[in-house]
Design a protein around this motif. Structure first.
Motif, PDB file in Angstrom:
ATOM      1  N   ARG A 256     -10.048   2.784  -3.061  1.00 44.57           N
ATOM      2  CA  ARG A 256      -9.726   2.434  -1.871  1.00 44.57           C
ATOM      3  C   ARG A 256     -10.327   1.256  -1.225  1.00 44.57           C
ATOM      4  O   ARG A 256      -9.767   0.412  -0.594  1.00 44.57           O
ATOM      5  N   VAL A 257     -11.637   1.491  -1.391  1.00 45.90           N
ATOM      6  CA  VAL A 257     -12.480   0.406  -0.682  1.00 45.90           C
ATOM      7  C   VAL A 257     -12.293  -0.833  -1.296  1.00 45.90           C
ATOM      8  O   VAL A 257     -12.067  -1.758  -0.954  1.00 45.90           O
ATOM      9  N   LEU A 258     -12.386  -0.997  -2.771  1.00 44.00           N
ATOM     10  CA  LEU A 258     -12.137  -2.044  -3.496  1.00 44.00           C
ATOM     11  C   LEU A 258     -10.710  -2.493  -3.260  1.00 44.00           C
ATOM     12  O   LEU A 258     -10.471  -3.802  -3.445  1.00 44.00           O
ATOM     13  N   PHE A 259      -9.660  -1.719  -3.209  1.00 42.26           N
ATOM     14  CA  PHE A 259      -8.448  -2.156  -2.948  1.00 42.26           C
ATOM     15  C   PHE A 259      -8.463  -2.967  -1.563  1.00 42.26           C
ATOM     16  O   PHE A 259      -7.588  -3.909  -1.520  1.00 42.26           O
ATOM     17  N   GLY A 260      -8.944  -2.361  -0.546  1.00 42.20           N
ATOM     18  CA  GLY A 260      -9.061  -3.288   0.739  1.00 42.20           C
ATOM     19  C   GLY A 260      -9.544  -4.624   0.676  1.00 42.20           C
ATOM     20  O   GLY A 260      -9.350  -5.501   1.157  1.00 42.20           O
ATOM     21  N   VAL A 261     -10.639  -4.875  -0.327  1.00 42.80           N
ATOM     22  CA  VAL A 261     -11.161  -6.061  -0.696  1.00 42.80           C
ATOM     23  C   VAL A 261      -9.920  -7.065  -1.355  1.00 42.80           C
ATOM     24  O   VAL A 261      -9.886  -8.197  -0.911  1.00 42.80           O
ATOM     25  N   LEU A 262      -9.440  -6.457  -2.381  1.00 40.74           N
ATOM     26  CA  LEU A 262      -8.143  -7.284  -2.847  1.00 40.74           C
ATOM     27  C   LEU A 262      -7.173  -7.369  -1.883  1.00 40.74           C
ATOM     28  O   LEU A 262      -6.460  -8.578  -2.185  1.00 40.74           O
ATOM     29  N   ALA A 263      -6.775  -6.363  -1.138  1.00 38.62           N
ATOM     30  CA  ALA A 263      -5.683  -6.716  -0.145  1.00 38.62           C
ATOM     31  C   ALA A 263      -5.999  -7.921   0.793  1.00 38.62           C
ATOM     32  O   ALA A 263      -5.253  -8.749   0.891  1.00 38.62           O
ATOM     33  N   ASP A 379      -7.095  12.751   3.239  1.00 35.71           N
ATOM     34  CA  ASP A 379      -6.246  11.649   3.869  1.00 35.71           C
ATOM     35  C   ASP A 379      -6.793  10.808   4.821  1.00 35.71           C
ATOM     36  O   ASP A 379      -6.822   9.463   4.790  1.00 35.71           O
ATOM     37  N   THR A 380      -7.759  11.447   5.527  1.00 37.23           N
ATOM     38  CA  THR A 380      -8.566  10.535   6.532  1.00 37.23           C
ATOM     39  C   THR A 380      -9.519   9.862   5.544  1.00 37.23           C
ATOM     40  O   THR A 380      -9.735   8.346   5.796  1.00 37.23           O
ATOM     41  N   THR A 381     -10.342  10.133   4.559  1.00 36.75           N
ATOM     42  CA  THR A 381     -10.973   9.300   3.646  1.00 36.75           C
ATOM     43  C   THR A 381     -10.261   8.248   3.028  1.00 36.75           C
ATOM     44  O   THR A 381     -10.787   6.881   2.766  1.00 36.75           O
ATOM     45  N   PHE A 382      -8.944   8.392   2.615  1.00 37.78           N
ATOM     46  CA  PHE A 382      -8.131   7.599   1.911  1.00 37.78           C
ATOM     47  C   PHE A 382      -7.962   6.207   2.797  1.00 37.78           C
ATOM     48  O   PHE A 382      -7.904   5.185   2.377  1.00 37.78           O
ATOM     49  N   ASN A 383      -7.710   6.377   4.181  1.00 35.00           N
ATOM     50  CA  ASN A 383      -7.216   5.534   5.019  1.00 35.00           C
ATOM     51  C   ASN A 383      -8.377   4.677   5.400  1.00 35.00           C
ATOM     52  O   ASN A 383      -8.679   3.431   5.467  1.00 35.00           O
ATOM     53  N   LEU A 384      -9.321   5.427   5.700  1.00 37.22           N
ATOM     54  CA  LEU A 384     -10.673   4.888   6.377  1.00 37.22           C
ATOM     55  C   LEU A 384     -11.536   4.020   5.168  1.00 37.22           C
ATOM     56  O   LEU A 384     -12.275   2.935   5.635  1.00 37.22           O
TER      57      LEU A 384
END
Length: 448
Positions: A256-263, A379-384
């Motif tokens: 998810r961290v890297l997904f945020g970068v790509l998004a 869930d919290t970790t997923f979004n943060l």
């Protein structure tokens, strides 16, 4: 088995109260799609102003953080208040707050007050969805509950996507691009929210959706909020013993961290890199991106159960991470719109496939008494993690999103995650004999 699954689906939909509850959810989530498309578009794809990486990261935080900040504490209120009343009043308040937000969009005044008000509206939406989920056992029997949850979640996501698409269609045909157009779309939200409130008000009695009884010895709101924090700490401690779930959740957080970068890179690329000064074609291009993402989710839902039954969840997750690592340079580095659509499909297959495995691993390995707390942590970790990735990338990415170096770093990151999870998660799976995804828990909504 197929006959039984079909019977469960028909039996759930045959319940009038469930259909009415579903109508409340669908009207609200469709409106969420319309409203959030207006908000995101006014910040990201508005020809009246330039979208910077920092502005996009802030917009993403506003859209995502309520799911982390409000979600864990929603039960504190939902176990005290009539859930029908929660549904009616949250929708009514959201309708009222949408009006000044639309005015701020029209005036181009998208500062701190705009983001704070938007955060409240989306946070109320999270409270509403939690209330509808908590109310579901009051309208369907226990044996149909899994099917009802799967149907509500899936159709709700489809309704949200349709709302996004509807807003994009309006932008190209009815409303002009710019402050006035996005404000006009935002003004449609009060209609949808009030319709959802009316459906809830006239479809159910005040006590019909629960809670059945509020225990008189319960502590105050502050005490229950503190208990939520303690429960999440207990969930973290439990993960020290449920190592398979901990490994899977860590792999998903890294994804998810890297997904945020790509998004962030994708949004900037479509906003500033590919469109240039002409934003007229952006809604159509984004429509292809959304469609590819939805198809990726459906593909993951269809592929993950049979593959994990055959090779194990940890191998499937490792393979998905490795596939993204390979797809990024192959489909991403040319920065061609059609290849980027393929990349979006691959990334969404991986993301949803990993989520299915993580959820089922938690269900299988974590004790029932603490399973809800572990899911709250997840869930919290997923979004943060997603917001963290966007914020970190906003400090380094160029305004046009075209950064081969950042794409290479993301590819290497996914490769390291694949190797790390194959070693750690694979070792734990072999030691415990846990293949990583229970077939029944990993069923898709259609299979159930």
């Amino acid at each position: 088995m197929a006959v039984r699954r079909s019977h469960n689906l028909r039996a759930a939909l045959a319940v009038p109260a469930f259909r009415r509850l579903l109508a409340v959810r669908l009207s609200g989530q469709f409106t969420d799609g319309v409203f959030q498309a207006a908000l995101a578009g006014s910040v990201l794809f508005n020809p009246d102003r330039q979208a910077t990486p920092t502005a996009i990261a802030l917009a993403a935080a506003v859209l995502v953080l309520p799911y982390s900040l409000v979600g864990p504490f929603a039960g504190v209120l939902l176990d005290r208040w009539s859930r029908r009343s929660v549904t009616v009043w949250t929708n009514t308040l959201r309708a009222a707050l949408a009006l000044p937000i639309a005015a701020m969009v029209f005036l181009g005044s998208e500062g701190g007050l705009f983001f704070a008000t938007t955060l409240v509206v989306i946070g109320l939406g999270r409270l509403l969805l939690s209330g509808l989920s908590a109310a579901t056992p009051h309208v369907v029997s226990d044996e149909r509950l899994v099917t009802a949850n799967a149907v509500a979640g899936t159709i709700g996501s489809v309704a949200y996507s349709l709302g996004l698409g509807f807003a994009l269609l309006l932008l190209g045909s009815v409303f002009p691009a710019g402050d006035a157009g996005y404000a006009g779309i935002a003004l449609l939200a009060p209609v949808g929210y009030l319709a959802s409130a009316a459906l809830a008000r006239f479809s159910f009695t005040r006590a019909q959706l629960g809670p059945d009884q509020v225990a008189p010895q319960r502590p105050g709101l502050a005490g229950e909020a503190a208990a939520v924090v303690r429960d999440m700490a207990d969930g973290l401690r439990h993960l020290g013993r449920a190592r398979g779930a901990a490994y899977a959740m860590a792999a998903q957080a890294g994804f998810r961290v890297l997904f945020g970068v790509l998004a962030l890179a994708m949004l900037l690329l479509y906003r500033n890199g590919l469109a240039g000064d002409d934003l007229d074609g952006v809604p159509t291009q984004l429509g292809l991106v959304f469609a590819a993402g939805a198809l990726g989710v459906l593909a993951a839902a269809a592929l993950t159960p049979p593959i994990t039954r055959r090779i194990g969840g940890w191998r499937w997750v490792s393979g998905l991470l490795a596939a993204v690592a390979v797809a990024l340079p192959v489909f991403g580095l040319p920065f061609h719109p059609l290849l980027l659509v393929v990349l979006v499909w691959v990334v969404n297959v991986a993301g949803h496939g990993i989520k299915i495995v993580v959820d089922t691993t938690v269900q299988r390995e974590c004790a029932d008494a603490v399973r809800g707390r572990v899911f709250a942590v997840n869930d919290t970790t997923f979004n943060l993690a997603y917001v963290l990735g966007m914020v970190l990338a906003s400090r380094f990415i160029p305004d046009d999103g075209r950064s081969p170096a950042l794409l290479a770093v993301a590819a290497v990151g996914y490769g390291c995650l694949a190797v790390g999870y194959a070693v750690g998660g694979g070792r734990w799976a072999r030691q415990t004999g846990n293949r990583g995804a229970h077939p029944a828990a990993a069923m898709t909504p259609v299979e159930r």
